[in-house]
Design a protein around this motif. Structure first.
Motif, PDB file in Angstrom:
ATOM      1  N   LEU A  24       0.832  -1.165   0.117  1.00  0.00           N
ATOM      2  CA  LEU A  24       0.153   0.088   0.037  1.00  0.00           C
ATOM      3  C   LEU A  24       0.873   1.385  -0.178  1.00  0.00           C
ATOM      4  O   LEU A  24       0.695   2.265  -0.595  1.00  0.00           O
ATOM      5  N   PHE A  25       1.981   1.235   0.711  1.00  0.00           N
ATOM      6  CA  PHE A  25       2.914   2.332   0.622  1.00  0.00           C
ATOM      7  C   PHE A  25       3.452   2.385  -0.589  1.00  0.00           C
ATOM      8  O   PHE A  25       3.558   3.614  -1.067  1.00  0.00           O
ATOM      9  N   TRP A  26       3.939   1.552  -1.316  1.00  0.00           N
ATOM     10  CA  TRP A  26       4.488   1.474  -2.591  1.00  0.00           C
ATOM     11  C   TRP A  26       3.424   2.005  -3.735  1.00  0.00           C
ATOM     12  O   TRP A  26       3.936   2.854  -4.346  1.00  0.00           O
ATOM     13  N   TYR A  27       2.120   1.604  -3.441  1.00  0.00           N
ATOM     14  CA  TYR A  27       1.238   2.231  -4.448  1.00  0.00           C
ATOM     15  C   TYR A  27       0.984   3.574  -4.196  1.00  0.00           C
ATOM     16  O   TYR A  27       0.824   4.407  -5.142  1.00  0.00           O
ATOM     17  N   ALA A  41       2.910   4.324 -12.317  1.00  0.00           N
ATOM     18  CA  ALA A  41       1.748   3.498 -12.332  1.00  0.00           C
ATOM     19  C   ALA A  41       1.597   2.022 -12.835  1.00  0.00           C
ATOM     20  O   ALA A  41       0.945   1.802 -14.018  1.00  0.00           O
ATOM     21  N   ASN A  42       2.354   1.384 -12.354  1.00  0.00           N
ATOM     22  CA  ASN A  42       2.616  -0.085 -12.654  1.00  0.00           C
ATOM     23  C   ASN A  42       1.443  -0.980 -12.319  1.00  0.00           C
ATOM     24  O   ASN A  42       0.792  -0.960 -11.103  1.00  0.00           O
ATOM     25  N   ARG A  96      -2.161  -5.614  -6.842  1.00  0.00           N
ATOM     26  CA  ARG A  96      -1.436  -6.035  -5.669  1.00  0.00           C
ATOM     27  C   ARG A  96      -2.213  -5.327  -4.434  1.00  0.00           C
ATOM     28  O   ARG A  96      -2.647  -5.511  -3.360  1.00  0.00           O
ATOM     29  N   ALA A  97      -1.885  -3.840  -4.743  1.00  0.00           N
ATOM     30  CA  ALA A  97      -2.572  -3.058  -3.759  1.00  0.00           C
ATOM     31  C   ALA A  97      -4.078  -3.107  -3.351  1.00  0.00           C
ATOM     32  O   ALA A  97      -4.234  -2.983  -2.082  1.00  0.00           O
TER      33      ALA A  97
END
Ligand code: HEM
Length: 449
Positions: free
Chosen positions: A206-209, A216-217, A223-224
């Motif tokens: 979630l942090f990554w997203y 914007a992968n 996954r998020a």
């Protein structure tokens, strides 16, 4: 100060400023040349140089000296709508961007709403009634005076226990860094999750997203979305379970429910859940990453490591913290903080580096660069433990300064203290991020006492 000594000092600082830039240019010339003529291997080597904090610092040293505020029509960030990119590198200008909240607005709202399945979270809000209400509510639940009474003792004990059981080596991010915040989720938040592994995985993606998925992968988003749904379900169930109990308890969840029972606005079950989602994302991956990166920087500097070891062995938390935060300056968790220009705006007005930033431009306030700006920092290339605390920009600045800043300041040194107290500490290999924004492996070892 006389006029002469003032001019002499100004000259010395300017020389240091351009000296840093020339040194950086010399150090970067080789990798750039290899990148230009070396085919795929050369390009990969250049990418690795610029991806490492030392490469980024060198690039910023050049930009700070020659084009401190760069504005282009290129869209470097795809995760959030924008019409161009500005990179701001000097300390004064980074601070200016982060303080002008009405002109340079946070961008996270659309992704925040996807994570909560509807609502915004206060990091995604501009100044207004909702922002004030939500921050106030969460400050009533996450209290500063919990630090000495609860949070620091819990973190310190957990770190000691982990180290006491470690067999002469430890994988820092997995076996230490993230386990302290995960322990606090259990004992302080009252939301341990179904397992430590799941909580770590959910909060990291979630942090990554939200903060690091600049391109914007689609696979990061997929996954998020899955992790967010699982976290929402877990928190909904945890809230319902706790409400069914006669006593709500004195942890953060219990305090939120007490505020709800007292009729506090903005504290429905859904509000509590969404605020907790925002806090948990800030809590686990950041502390783990910060602890690991600070340790890595200390291990690269034998004198600084020795200083930290002496402070840890003497139980001198203030001196230990000064080492940890100075180390983090060289590789902060967030090297840039981004905003979007809400309207046309000029930064550094009245100076030769003044720049007009068109509305819609994504503004990258480079806090890593700011903390190495010789116009604002004394001898920034030196590792020093006497720097004023409030000069650091390790977790934002201005209205959105990290909600957990006092937790970070108190807990990070505790995570590392029993490890740093070891004699003969050394890394067995480089810090490995495994293609993610987070350290996933960093093994250190020490000889038997
Ligand atoms: C070393 C650990 C941490 C780092 C490096 C960090 C970094 C940051 C940064 C850079 C910001 C500002 C973002 C922006 O302005 O765009 C921020 C805000 C925030 N952080 Fe942290 N953080 C850390 C720990 C925590 C912890 C422990 C919590 C939870 C208690 C937390 C919760 C938040 C929240 C809720 C905000 C939004 C504040 C607001 O909008 O007013 N963070 N953090």
């Amino acid at each position: 100060m006389t006029l002469f000594s003032t001019l002499a000092e100004a000259g010395r600082i300017r020389i240091a400023h351009y000296g840093m830039a020339l040194g950086a240019a010399a150090a970067l010339a080789g990798p750039f040349l290899r990148g230009a003529v070396g085919g795929a291997a050369g390009k990969a080597a250049l990418g690795a140089t610029l991806g490492a904090p030392v490469g980024q610092r060198r690039l910023f040293a050049l930009q700070r000296a020659f084009t401190p505020n760069l504005v282009t029509a290129g869209q470097g960030i795809r995760a959030y709508d924008n019409s161009g990119t500005a990179v701001v590198t000097r300390h004064a200008d980074v601070v200016e961007v982060l303080e002008r909240e009405a002109d340079f607005a946070v961008v996270y709202e659309p992704r925040m709403r996807k994570l909560t399945a509807g609502e915004n979270f206060f990091l995604g809000m501009q100044d207004g009634a909702d922002y004030t209400r939500d921050v106030t509510n969460m400050r009533a639940a996450v209290r500063r005076d919990d630090l000495p009474s609860l949070v620091v003792p819990l973190a310190a004990q957990r770190a000691r226990d982990i180290m006491a059981a470690a067999p002469g080596r430890i994988d820092v991010p997995v076996e230490l860094g993230r386990r302290i915040p995960l322990h606090l989720l259990d004992r302080y938040f009252g939301t341990p999750g179904p397992s430590e592994a799941e909580m770590a995985e959910w909060t990291s993606i979630l942090f990554w997203y939200l903060f690091a998925d600049l391109e914007a992968n689609p696979s990061v988003e997929a996954r998020a979305m899955q992790a967010a749904a699982s976290l929402r379900d877990y928190l909904d169930a945890a809230i319902a379970l706790r409400k069914a109990q006669p006593e709500h308890g004195g942890d953060i969840l219990g305090r939120c429910l007490a505020l709800q029972a007292a009729g506090q606005p903005g504290m429905r079950d859904l509000d509590i859940r969404n605020n907790l989602i925002g806090l948990l994302i800030g809590f686990v991956p950041t502390l783990a990453k910060a602890a690991t990166q600070a340790l890595n920087q200390l291990l690269e500097r034998p004198a600084a490591l020795a200083g930290a070891r002496r402070a840890a062995q003497a139980d001198d938390d203030t001196l230990l913290a000064a080492h940890v935060f100075e180390a983090l300056r060289f590789d902060p968790v967030n090297p840039i903080i981004y905003r979007r220009a809400a309207r046309d705006a000029v930064i550094a007005r009245g100076t030769l580096r003044a720049k007009r930033i068109p509305a819609g431009t994504m503004v990258l306030a480079a806090n890593l660069s700011a903390m190495f700006d010789p116009l604002a920092w004394d001898a920034p290339e030196e590792f020093r433990t006497d720097r004023p605390w409030d000069q650091y920009i390790l977790w934002g600045h201005g209205m959105h300064t990290c909600f957990g800043q006092h937790i970070n300041r108190a807990v990070l040194p505790q995570i590392l203290k029993p490890l740093l107290a070891k004699d003969g500490l050394r890394a067995t290999g480089p810090l490995d991020k495994g293609g993610t924004p987070f350290p996933v492996r960093f093994v250190v070892e020490w000889p038997a006492a």
